[in-house]
Motif scaffolding. Structure first.
Motif, PDB file in Angstrom:
ATOM      1  N   LYS A 135       0.739  -1.152  -0.005  1.00 13.71           N
ATOM      2  CA  LYS A 135      -0.149  -0.058   0.021  1.00 13.71           C
ATOM      3  C   LYS A 135       0.843   1.294  -0.017  1.00 13.71           C
ATOM      4  CE  LYS A 135      -4.243  -1.612   2.166  1.00 13.71           C
ATOM      5  NZ  LYS A 135      -5.098  -1.711   3.518  1.00 13.71           N
ATOM      6  N   LEU A 136       1.984   1.127   0.633  1.00 15.54           N
ATOM      7  CA  LEU A 136       2.879   2.276   0.862  1.00 15.54           C
ATOM      8  C   LEU A 136       3.623   2.608  -0.570  1.00 15.54           C
ATOM      9  CD1 LEU A 136       4.334   1.667   4.207  1.00 15.54           C
ATOM     10  CD2 LEU A 136       2.977   3.600   3.758  1.00 15.54           C
ATOM     11  N   ALA A 137       3.957   1.543  -1.206  1.00 15.45           N
ATOM     12  CA  ALA A 137       4.579   1.505  -2.286  1.00 15.45           C
ATOM     13  C   ALA A 137       3.707   2.224  -3.453  1.00 15.45           C
ATOM     14  CB  ALA A 137       5.327   0.247  -2.902  1.00 15.45           C
ATOM     15  N   MET A 138       2.583   1.631  -3.355  1.00 18.87           N
ATOM     16  CA  MET A 138       1.503   2.419  -4.399  1.00 18.87           C
ATOM     17  C   MET A 138       1.377   3.745  -4.234  1.00 18.87           C
ATOM     18  SD  MET A 138      -2.590   0.681  -5.129  1.00 18.87           S
ATOM     19  CE  MET A 138      -1.735  -0.643  -5.459  1.00 18.87           C
ATOM     20  N   SER A 139       1.073   4.065  -2.831  1.00 20.50           N
ATOM     21  CA  SER A 139       0.927   5.545  -2.686  1.00 20.50           C
ATOM     22  C   SER A 139       2.087   6.318  -3.158  1.00 20.50           C
ATOM     23  CB  SER A 139       0.641   5.823  -1.147  1.00 20.50           C
ATOM     24  OG  SER A 139       0.454   6.832  -0.782  1.00 20.50           O
ATOM     25  N   ARG A 140       3.464   6.001  -2.874  1.00 19.84           N
ATOM     26  CA  ARG A 140       4.561   6.653  -3.396  1.00 19.84           C
ATOM     27  C   ARG A 140       4.433   6.817  -4.994  1.00 19.84           C
ATOM     28  NH1 ARG A 140       6.895   4.093   1.198  1.00 19.84           N
ATOM     29  NH2 ARG A 140       7.379   2.258   0.027  1.00 19.84           N
ATOM     30  N   ASP A 141       4.336   5.448  -5.543  1.00 20.61           N
ATOM     31  CA  ASP A 141       4.239   5.694  -7.041  1.00 20.61           C
ATOM     32  C   ASP A 141       2.878   6.579  -7.559  1.00 20.61           C
ATOM     33  OD1 ASP A 141       6.224   3.820  -7.128  1.00 20.61           O
ATOM     34  OD2 ASP A 141       4.763   2.162  -7.419  1.00 20.61           O
ATOM     35  N   ASN A 142       1.971   6.523  -6.937  1.00 17.08           N
ATOM     36  CA  ASN A 142       0.835   7.713  -7.481  1.00 17.08           C
ATOM     37  C   ASN A 142       1.483   8.992  -7.260  1.00 17.08           C
ATOM     38  OD1 ASN A 142      -0.991   5.486  -8.239  1.00 17.08           O
ATOM     39  ND2 ASN A 142      -1.799   5.456  -6.179  1.00 17.08           N
TER      40      ASN A 142
END
Length: 257
Positions: A135-142
């Motif tokens: 979830k954190l990685a997806m948030s950073r990518d966005n």
């Protein structure tokens, strides 16, 4: 038929009266301290609410003053543009599409920047509330994608602004130069006014939210004061403190129990 007196109503009335009759006296119940604290808290919340409302009014007053000055300054430039209307119309015809695109891209950029700030704030909360790496990685990518998109939009807006600037900058000896300069000033003023208006609307929305929250705090503080007065009334009644104005409540409370 007269409505029967209720115990709760009488206790509250007794506490309210005792606040004035017993404050600072040797026979003052200890529950009076709770009333003092509740009054101080309510007063503080009311002052904070009044300050927010005043700030909101000041923002609106400053905007109205700015609008008055804006209209005056714009009218001066409009007279110059009118004098050189043919030269200005010729350039404006070339700029019409570019200006329309620029206005649209500026709006898109403001929306993108606002969205990016919200995403960054949401990510900061997410870091505190989850250990899920995916979830954190997806948030950073966005955030990264939106930041790059915002940068591209910024460059596009800057490029359009340069095109407008170049078109409205008269060449040495160019006929109608004063009109072009005045027209550019009017466009700059309009852009500044639009930006200021949008900032004001956001500020007023923030004030509305803050005032609504503060009104809830005032209501809660007022309810706490009522509870404190009620407890004071119960304390006074339990002790049957001798006072000429408080004493008549005791038999009435006896009957209401």
């Amino acid at each position: 038929m007269a409505k029967a007196e209720t115990y709760d109503d009488l206790i509250f009335q007794l506490g309210d009266l005792a606040r004035d009759r017993l404050a600072g006296k040797p026979n003052c119940p200890r529950t009076m301290d709770r009333v003092y604290r509740a009054e101080a808290a309510l007063g503080a919340r009311q002052e904070e609410l009044a300050a927010l409302e005043q700030q909101m009014n000041d923002e609106d007053a400053a905007w109205q003053e700015y609008l008055g000055q804006y209209d005056q300054r714009r009218a001066v430039q409009a007279e110059i543009v009118k004098k050189w209307k043919k030269a200005v119309d010729a350039v404006e015809g070339q700029l019409k599409t570019i200006r329309k695109t620029l206005i649209s891209r500026r709006a898109d950029l403001r929306y993108a920047q606002t969205s990016l700030k919200k995403m960054e704030a949401k990510h900061a909360d997410l870091e505190l509330t989850t250990q899920d790496d995916s979830k954190l990685a997806m948030s950073r990518d966005n955030i990264k994608k939106n930041r790059l998109q915002s940068m591209r939009m910024t460059r596009e807006v800057e490029d359009l602004e340069r095109q407008v600037e170049l078109a409205l900058t008269p060449k040495p000896g160019q006929p109608g130069a004063p009109g072009l300069v005045a027209h550019k000033r009017m466009l700059d003023m309009e852009d500044q006014m639009t930006a200021r208006k949008e900032a004001l609307e956001q500020a007023l929305a923030d004030y509305d939210a803050a005032i609504a929250q503060k009104e809830d705090e005032v209501k809660a503080a007022d309810e706490y004061l009522e509870q404190a007065l009620f407890l004071l009334g119960e304390d006074v009644y339990a002790q049957r403190i001798a006072d000429a104005q408080l004493a008549p409540f005791y038999p009435r409370l006896d009957r209401a129990r």
